[in-house]
Design a protein around this motif. Structure first.
Motif, PDB file in Angstrom:
ATOM      1  N   ASN A 269       0.818  -1.206   0.000  1.00 16.61           N
ATOM      2  CA  ASN A 269       0.000   0.000   0.000  1.00 16.61           C
ATOM      3  C   ASN A 269       0.854   1.260   0.000  1.00 16.61           C
ATOM      4  N   GLN A 273       0.753   4.061  -2.885  1.00  9.12           N
ATOM      5  CA  GLN A 273       0.378   5.413  -2.461  1.00  9.12           C
ATOM      6  C   GLN A 273       1.399   6.442  -2.946  1.00  9.12           C
ATOM      7  N   GLU A 277       0.931   9.612  -5.444  1.00  4.68           N
ATOM      8  CA  GLU A 277       1.289  10.977  -5.044  1.00  4.68           C
ATOM      9  C   GLU A 277       2.232  11.622  -6.051  1.00  4.68           C
TER      10      GLU A 277
END
Length: 380
Positions: A269, A273, A277
């Motif tokens: 994760n 992530q 971003e």
């Protein structure tokens, strides 16, 4: 910068406790387990204790464990052993297009010997369709061999459902669980398998040792003949230090399984992530809902996998492009070909990240930053 190893699906570092128990064994236990005098019986006791630990880990009987030189031999013993033992009953075998080469090349050799093999297709997630298997089953099907979890994209097949389906069919059911063993809790009765392959070096044990689970009364011919070791199923004096090391690795894996699964999910994760971003264009390969937790296969738009891997290596990050057994080959991944087709971009821009023992949050952060940096350098 210290290297960050993110290719545990290829092989894993040995756990210090495994190294210690093997070192102790090599210096103290040297008898042949088949000998009847005291020194031999001592080796047999160590061997029996290790076999009990390993059999318990999959809900099997100790007598159903056949030690091999690794996962490839276990797969070969399952496939050739079943084919030769049951060829008078039929000569049809079912497998999938995304199996490990130890399975695929064994099946190809059997085709040359007059057997017929059906290679089930997979969808874009790497998943077979149960209906395809149902349609492929025939009265002369003697073996169904379908891997538990794929070693490149991590997709987990519906093994228990297949086991239920085959309850009413005489075919022997084999699963290659090399990539899953030590990561997922496996029970041979719940899965409904007759044969199951593993390898120690995938779960922080030594290389050169594995086992084939062989359900009692399953028909199988040995590959190696000679002595009567392993209940006449695999000749050759047992590698006692490696087997003891394997058992210790299994003990450690069983104790830490739940914690590892959670940790690997967090790593996965975090990486995704950070890619989001950074507005990196990517998608994951495989089935996110039915996947081994330590595997993450990612396709990056506009990237070239060879340049990608070289640049990550220069940054101290070790990842791969897929199966370790085809490393260095320019041939595209047969798994991704089966999922996407021969002309797909994923064949040229996908990397496999796999987690394991020794990693921490700091290393994952550094590795992720290196991935982002390399992608931005090549695409922006």
């Amino acid at each position: 910068m210290n290297d960050i190893y993110l290719d545990h699906a290829a092989t894993s570092p040995m756990h210090p406790e495994v190294i210690q128990v093997m070192t102790d064994t090599m210096s103290q236990v040297y008898g042949n387990p088949s000998s009847i005098y005291g020194i031999g019986r001592e080796s047999r006791k160590y061997l029996d204790d290790a076999r009990a630990v390993i059999s318990k880990s999959i809900g099997a009987k100790a007598s159903e464990i056949v030690f091999t030189s690794g996962g490839s031999e276990a797969d070969n013993l399952a496939i050739f052993g079943t084919a030769h033992a049951r060829q008078q009953e039929g000569r049809h075998i079912i497998t999938t297009q995304i199996e490990h080469h130890a399975v695929l090349r064994a099946c190809e050799r059997l085709e040359n010997d007059g057997f017929e093999v059906t290679y089930l297709p997979v969808d874009s997630r790497g998943m077979i369709a149960i209906d395809d298997l149902k349609n492929a089953l025939r009265n002369d099907t003697i073996l169904v061999t379908i891997m538990y979890g794929n070693n490149e994209v991590g997709t987990v097949q519906p093994i228990a459902e297949i086991g239920q389906l085959l309850k009413n069919h005489p075919a022997t059911f084999h699963t290659d669980a090399v990539q899953a063993y030590g990561i997922e809790q496996l029970n041979v009765d719940e899965l409904g398998v007759d044969l199951l392959s593993t390898s120690a070096h995938k779960l922080n044990g030594p290389k050169g040792i594995g086992f084939l689970y062989e359900r009692a009364s399953t028909k199988i011919d040995p590959l190696l003949v000679g002595g009567d070791q392993e209940r006449k199923r695999r000749a050759s004096t047992e590698n006692v230090p490696a087997i003891i090391g394997f058992a210790k690795a299994v003990e450690l894996a069983q104790q830490s399984m739940q914690v590892k699964q959670q940790q690997f999910e967090q790593y996965r994760n975090f990486i995704l992530q950070k890619l989001d971003e950074a507005q990196i264009s990517y998608h994951t390969n495989g089935d996110a809902l039915h996947a081994l937790p330590h595997l993450l296969n990612i396709s990056f738009k506009g990237m070239d996998v060879e340049s990608f891997l070289v640049n990550l290596d220069m940054a101290g990050v070790a990842v791969s492009s897929g199966s370790a057994c085809t490393a260095g080959s320019l041939d595209p991944s047969h798994v991704l070909v089966a999922m996407y087709g021969k002309g797909a971009e994923e064949l040229r821009n996908s990397i496999r990240i796999s987690f394991g023992y020794g990693l921490d949050d700091v290393q994952i952060e550094r590795a992720t930053q290196s991935i982002v940096t390399v992608v931005e350098r090549f695409t922006k």
